[in-house]
Scaffold this active site. Structure first.
Site, PDB file in Angstrom:
ATOM      1  N   CYS A  23     -18.638  28.285  46.998  1.00 38.79           N
ATOM      2  CA  CYS A  23     -17.333  27.326  47.156  1.00 38.79           C
ATOM      3  C   CYS A  23     -17.259  26.576  45.766  1.00 38.79           C
ATOM      4  CB  CYS A  23     -17.293  26.487  48.388  1.00 38.79           C
ATOM      5  SG  CYS A  23     -17.317  27.301  49.801  1.00 38.79           S
ATOM      6  N   HIS A  68       0.346  29.578  48.423  1.00 36.54           N
ATOM      7  CA  HIS A  68       0.238  30.596  47.375  1.00 36.54           C
ATOM      8  C   HIS A  68       0.334  29.790  46.218  1.00 36.54           C
ATOM      9  CE1 HIS A  68       1.317  33.651  50.220  1.00 36.54           C
ATOM     10  NE2 HIS A  68       0.960  34.620  49.382  1.00 36.54           N
ATOM     11  N   GLU A 136      -9.324  24.675  57.823  1.00 34.64           N
ATOM     12  CA  GLU A 136      -9.619  25.485  56.776  1.00 34.64           C
ATOM     13  C   GLU A 136     -10.177  27.116  56.981  1.00 34.64           C
ATOM     14  OE1 GLU A 136     -11.561  24.067  52.613  1.00 34.64           O
ATOM     15  OE2 GLU A 136     -13.212  24.967  53.918  1.00 34.64           O
TER      16      GLU A 136
END
Length: 198
Positions: A23, A68, A136
């Site tokens: 991450c 996006h 998430e």
């Protein structure tokens, strides 16, 4: 009473300084689900806390900004930020890390500002933002309350420190939306002509 409206977006980020090497060192994405939870102690003329349809305007535009797009912390490496801006038309510069926790706080700040600057015209009494939940993954989410937004230990979030790319702004129903929000301009909900008189 509480009501909940669900939104979704796909977003890419790097979460610097976190424990996971995947991450913190690699661009990756998530399919986010955002729950906006509103509360009120009374109903409007339609006997609702707040018409779900009203959340499909400015609030939807702002949450959809993250779709996006690549979100980056404005304190990240300058070269990385420049590449994000060069190779993605949809980017958001944030004053905090783009973690789920901070996304919940950021979205709380955005939605709360819209609601506070909205002139209600259908008898809404005390409708307010109660909480924002950002999923998430299917197994992990962060939930933000007002006290979390006002907590300086979690990082300050000011509207003027969130920067949306020009491409994102052009895709809003009103490209001047964010300038209006930052300047404290009022948003006017439509007037409703009641079909049933109370």
């Amino acid at each position: 009473m509480l009501i909940r409206k669900l939104f979704r977006f796909e977003n890419a980020h790097i979460v610097r300084n976190c424990t996971s090497q995947r991450c913190s060192r690699s661009i990756h994405g998530h399919s986010y689900q955002v729950e906006i939870i509103l509360e009120a102690q009374a109903f409007d003329q339609g006997q609702m806390v707040y018409d779900f349809g009203l959340l499909k305007g400015h609030i939807k535009d702002l949450i959809d900004s993250f779709d996006h797009a690549i979100a980056f912390w404005d304190k990240d490496n300058a070269e990385y930020i420049a590449y994000c801006q060069q190779f993605s038309a949809r980017w958001i510069s944030l004053p905090v890390s783009p973690s789920a926790e901070q996304f919940s706080r950021l979205i709380f700040v955005l939605v709360d500002a819209v609601l506070k600057q909205t002139v209600m015209q259908n008898g809404e009494a005390d409708v307010a933002l109660y909480s924002v939940i950002v999923h998430e993954t299917q197994t992990g989410y962060a939930q933000c309350f007002r006290a979390d937004v006002d907590n300086p230990r979690m990082g300050l979030i000011r509207l003027q420190d969130i920067i949306f790319s020009s491409q994102i702004q052009q895709e809003w129903s009103d490209p001047t939306l964010y300038e209006q929000l930052k300047n404290g301009q009022l948003f006017i909900n439509p007037v409703v002509e009641p079909q049933v008189r109370l």
